[in-house]
Design a protein around this motif. Structure first.
Motif, PDB file in Angstrom:
ATOM      1  N   ASP A 133     182.254 191.268 -74.327  1.00 38.78           N
ATOM      2  CA  ASP A 133     181.642 189.957 -74.573  1.00 38.78           C
ATOM      3  C   ASP A 133     182.491 188.825 -74.010  1.00 38.78           C
ATOM      4  OD1 ASP A 133     179.493 191.107 -76.029  1.00 38.78           O
ATOM      5  OD2 ASP A 133     180.790 191.265 -77.799  1.00 38.78           O
ATOM      6  N   ALA A 134     183.282 189.132 -72.980  1.00 32.10           N
ATOM      7  CA  ALA A 134     184.224 188.150 -72.451  1.00 32.10           C
ATOM      8  C   ALA A 134     183.509 186.935 -71.867  1.00 32.10           C
ATOM      9  CB  ALA A 134     185.089 188.792 -71.372  1.00 32.10           C
ATOM     10  N   ILE A 135     184.151 185.794 -72.006  1.00 34.51           N
ATOM     11  CA  ILE A 135     183.744 184.573 -71.318  1.00 34.51           C
ATOM     12  C   ILE A 135     184.892 184.140 -70.417  1.00 34.51           C
ATOM     13  CG2 ILE A 135     182.230 183.841 -73.205  1.00 34.51           C
ATOM     14  CD1 ILE A 135     184.401 181.802 -73.997  1.00 34.51           C
ATOM     15  N   ALA A 136     184.589 183.274 -69.465  1.00 34.69           N
ATOM     16  CA  ALA A 136     185.632 182.721 -68.599  1.00 34.69           C
ATOM     17  C   ALA A 136     186.311 181.559 -69.308  1.00 34.69           C
ATOM     18  CB  ALA A 136     185.031 182.249 -67.287  1.00 34.69           C
ATOM     19  N   PRO A 137     187.617 181.379 -69.128  1.00 41.76           N
ATOM     20  CA  PRO A 137     188.269 180.191 -69.687  1.00 41.76           C
ATOM     21  C   PRO A 137     187.534 178.934 -69.218  1.00 41.76           C
ATOM     22  CG  PRO A 137     189.911 181.712 -68.836  1.00 41.76           C
ATOM     23  CD  PRO A 137     188.574 182.245 -68.415  1.00 41.76           C
ATOM     24  N   PRO A 138     187.234 178.006 -70.112  1.00 47.07           N
ATOM     25  CA  PRO A 138     186.479 176.808 -69.717  1.00 47.07           C
ATOM     26  C   PRO A 138     187.108 176.049 -68.559  1.00 47.07           C
ATOM     27  CG  PRO A 138     186.604 176.967 -72.100  1.00 47.07           C
ATOM     28  CD  PRO A 138     187.501 178.033 -71.559  1.00 47.07           C
ATOM     29  N   ALA A 152     178.018 166.639 -52.142  1.00 51.67           N
ATOM     30  CA  ALA A 152     177.741 168.045 -51.813  1.00 51.67           C
ATOM     31  C   ALA A 152     176.375 168.369 -52.394  1.00 51.67           C
ATOM     32  CB  ALA A 152     178.801 168.975 -52.380  1.00 51.67           C
ATOM     33  N   SER A 153     175.598 169.151 -51.685  1.00 50.77           N
ATOM     34  CA  SER A 153     174.236 169.467 -52.136  1.00 50.77           C
ATOM     35  C   SER A 153     173.985 170.964 -52.016  1.00 50.77           C
ATOM     36  CB  SER A 153     173.200 168.709 -51.298  1.00 50.77           C
ATOM     37  OG  SER A 153     173.361 167.309 -51.423  1.00 50.77           O
ATOM     38  N   GLY A 154     173.376 171.518 -53.053  1.00 49.76           N
ATOM     39  CA  GLY A 154     172.980 172.919 -53.012  1.00 49.76           C
ATOM     40  C   GLY A 154     174.132 173.882 -52.857  1.00 49.76           C
ATOM     41  N   GLY A 155     175.287 173.537 -53.421  1.00 49.97           N
ATOM     42  CA  GLY A 155     176.436 174.429 -53.309  1.00 49.97           C
ATOM     43  C   GLY A 155     176.253 175.694 -54.128  1.00 49.97           C
ATOM     44  N   ARG A 156     176.776 176.777 -53.623  1.00 47.79           N
ATOM     45  CA  ARG A 156     176.676 178.066 -54.324  1.00 47.79           C
ATOM     46  C   ARG A 156     178.041 178.752 -54.274  1.00 47.79           C
ATOM     47  NH1 ARG A 156     172.632 181.212 -56.038  1.00 47.79           N
ATOM     48  NH2 ARG A 156     171.125 179.697 -55.207  1.00 47.79           N
ATOM     49  N   ALA A 157     178.501 179.205 -55.430  1.00 52.28           N
ATOM     50  CA  ALA A 157     179.797 179.897 -55.485  1.00 52.28           C
ATOM     51  C   ALA A 157     179.781 181.138 -54.614  1.00 52.28           C
ATOM     52  CB  ALA A 157     180.122 180.270 -56.930  1.00 52.28           C
ATOM     53  N   LYS A 158     180.909 181.416 -53.971  1.00 50.14           N
ATOM     54  CA  LYS A 158     180.989 182.582 -53.085  1.00 50.14           C
ATOM     55  C   LYS A 158     180.959 183.894 -53.863  1.00 50.14           C
ATOM     56  CE  LYS A 158     183.250 180.410 -49.164  1.00 50.14           C
ATOM     57  NZ  LYS A 158     184.363 180.449 -48.202  1.00 50.14           N
ATOM     58  N   ASP A 159     181.336 183.852 -55.120  1.00 49.06           N
ATOM     59  CA  ASP A 159     181.356 185.055 -55.946  1.00 49.06           C
ATOM     60  C   ASP A 159     180.700 184.764 -57.285  1.00 49.06           C
ATOM     61  OD1 ASP A 159     183.208 186.962 -54.360  1.00 49.06           O
ATOM     62  OD2 ASP A 159     184.375 185.111 -54.484  1.00 49.06           O
ATOM     63  N   LEU A 160     180.090 185.780 -57.870  1.00 44.65           N
ATOM     64  CA  LEU A 160     179.646 185.673 -59.254  1.00 44.65           C
ATOM     65  C   LEU A 160     180.871 185.531 -60.152  1.00 44.65           C
ATOM     66  CD1 LEU A 160     176.960 188.528 -59.372  1.00 44.65           C
ATOM     67  CD2 LEU A 160     176.582 186.085 -58.935  1.00 44.65           C
ATOM     68  N   VAL A 161     180.691 184.935 -61.317  1.00 49.07           N
ATOM     69  CA  VAL A 161     181.760 184.949 -62.311  1.00 49.07           C
ATOM     70  C   VAL A 161     182.138 186.409 -62.545  1.00 49.07           C
ATOM     71  CG1 VAL A 161     182.363 184.369 -64.689  1.00 49.07           C
ATOM     72  CG2 VAL A 161     180.896 182.827 -63.357  1.00 49.07           C
ATOM     73  N   ASN A 162     183.430 186.712 -62.477  1.00 51.15           N
ATOM     74  CA  ASN A 162     183.830 188.112 -62.518  1.00 51.15           C
ATOM     75  C   ASN A 162     185.138 188.314 -63.277  1.00 51.15           C
ATOM     76  OD1 ASN A 162     186.173 188.293 -60.338  1.00 51.15           O
ATOM     77  ND2 ASN A 162     184.570 186.957 -59.500  1.00 51.15           N
ATOM     78  N   GLU A 163     185.300 189.520 -63.785  1.00 53.68           N
ATOM     79  CA  GLU A 163     186.453 189.842 -64.623  1.00 53.68           C
ATOM     80  C   GLU A 163     187.786 189.788 -63.878  1.00 53.68           C
ATOM     81  OE1 GLU A 163     185.650 193.543 -66.485  1.00 53.68           O
ATOM     82  OE2 GLU A 163     183.939 192.790 -67.643  1.00 53.68           O
ATOM     83  N   ARG A 184     178.192 175.055 -71.562  1.00 55.49           N
ATOM     84  CA  ARG A 184     177.955 176.429 -72.001  1.00 55.49           C
ATOM     85  C   ARG A 184     179.018 177.321 -71.386  1.00 55.49           C
ATOM     86  NH1 ARG A 184     176.418 180.208 -68.530  1.00 55.49           N
ATOM     87  NH2 ARG A 184     174.602 181.395 -68.862  1.00 55.49           N
ATOM     88  N   PRO A 185     179.393 178.422 -72.071  1.00 51.60           N
ATOM     89  CA  PRO A 185     180.420 179.301 -71.498  1.00 51.60           C
ATOM     90  C   PRO A 185     179.890 180.048 -70.286  1.00 51.60           C
ATOM     91  CG  PRO A 185     179.537 180.239 -73.525  1.00 51.60           C
ATOM     92  CD  PRO A 185     178.953 178.866 -73.414  1.00 51.60           C
ATOM     93  N   LEU A 186     180.782 180.339 -69.362  1.00 54.32           N
ATOM     94  CA  LEU A 186     180.459 181.157 -68.194  1.00 54.32           C
ATOM     95  C   LEU A 186     180.878 182.589 -68.479  1.00 54.32           C
ATOM     96  CD1 LEU A 186     181.674 178.753 -65.364  1.00 54.32           C
ATOM     97  CD2 LEU A 186     179.322 179.204 -66.069  1.00 54.32           C
ATOM     98  N   ARG A 187     179.999 183.535 -68.105  1.00 55.41           N
ATOM     99  CA  ARG A 187     180.245 184.947 -68.385  1.00 55.41           C
ATOM    100  C   ARG A 187     180.188 185.754 -67.095  1.00 55.41           C
ATOM    101  NH1 ARG A 187     177.357 183.039 -72.820  1.00 55.41           N
ATOM    102  NH2 ARG A 187     178.374 183.491 -74.836  1.00 55.41           N
TER     103      ARG A 187
END
Length: 311
Positions: free
Chosen positions: A60-65, A28-39, A112-115
């Motif tokens: 200051d939430a982060i996403a579960p790894p 896969a090349s140049g893939g982009r998530a359909k949504d931003l990391v979100n609450e 690194r954590p995702l926020r």
């Protein structure tokens, strides 16, 4: 298939050389998530997993790894970023009779954590294709892809996913006598107390003695405060169906499909996976009230299940 073992080995080696030519090519090349990391997605994930860690909430939430892969998934419509090389590799294996596939394992590394607000991008590569392997399922090749995940352009993690593309093993012509015994639960020092309770017709839930957090399934330490000490409380037996699936396939001699397997939320707030009895499988619904009972499946195995009512 060649009757000459040496010739068969040579053919296998030649075919593996063709497969190895795909190593290093993009999956896969140049893939982009359909949504931003979100609450909201973080909240849904934590609710499904029963994870109450405070790191996943607040300003200051982060996403579960372990959500690393979730942000890269394309859903039913996909991303449109799949590589022709990966499709060619699978087609080559299909042509060799390896028409079945099963996922075998995955590995993740977190950098690194995702926020919330992070834009996730990714690229995937065909990392390796194994020589021919023979398993109980059949003979085929393990294909490993590596996905490199970035957040706002910075490396965020790596996800390796491995499948087995195989030709199904030929089943014996004669019908084997059915094995009617249920699989035995794996009992170890961490869950011995739970099964001791089942034998006494009690559904025991662990309770952390430091912070009083209830936890199920049984674990050696508290997921909320990491405390190692615990005692137990007995579940009242009341619950509701939080989610469920109906099992149709594959058939297994000790079971009689179709049947419902549910994630039951107990009145105490923890969840347990078990069978639903008392109602037809097609009448099970989310929110269905259920009540604990103990089902003897053979002379030395009794299991906690939950009885629903159509009324």
């Amino acid at each position: 298939m060649s009757a000459d073992p040496a010739g068969d080995a040579d053919e296998a080696a030649r075919f593996h050389a063709l497969l190895k030519d795909f190593e290093g090519r993009p999956a896969a090349s140049g893939g982009r998530a359909k949504d931003l990391v979100n609450e909201p997605m973080i909240r849904h994930w934590c609710e499904a997993m029963g994870d109450t860690n405070p790191a996943y909430t607040g300003p200051d939430a982060i996403a579960p790894p372990t959500m690393l892969q979730a942000w890269t998934m394309g859903g039913l419509s996909g991303h449109g970023d799949r590589s022709y090389a990966y499709d060619e590799l699978l087609a080559l294996l299909d042509g060799a009779g390896c028409t079945s596939v099963v996922a075998t394992d995955c590995e993740q590394e977190y950098l690194r954590p995702l926020r919330p607000g992070d834009a996730v991008t990714f690229d995937a590569v065909i990392e390796s294709v194994s020589p021919r392997k023979t398993t109980k399922l059949g003979t085929g090749h393990f294909v490993t892809t590596r996905m490199d995940v970035h957040a706002n352009g910075e490396p965020a993690g790596t996800h390796r996913f491995r499948i087995l593309k195989f030709a199904p093993a030929q089943r014996a012509a004669q019908k084997r006598p059915p094995a009617t015994r249920r699989p035995r639960p794996v009992i170890n020092r961490d869950n011995q107390g739970f099964w001791d309770g089942v034998r006494e017709h009690k559904l025991l839930i662990q309770r952390c003695t430091a912070c009083a957090t209830l936890r199920f399934p049984w674990l050696p330490g508290c997921h909320a405060c990491a405390g190692p000490d615990w005692d137990t409380v007995e579940a009242s037996g009341a619950g509701t169906v939080f989610s469920y699936v109906v099992m149709h396939h594959p058939p297994f001699p000790a079971f009689d499909p179709p049947y419902a397997v549910a994630l039951v939320e107990l009145a105490e707030g923890v969840r347990i996976i078990s069978n639903i009895t008392g109602v037809p499988y097609d009448k099970v619904r989310i929110g269905l009230p259920v009540r604990l009972e103990f089902l003897r499946v053979d002379e030395d195995l009794e299991l906690p299940v939950f009885r629903g009512s159509e009324g």
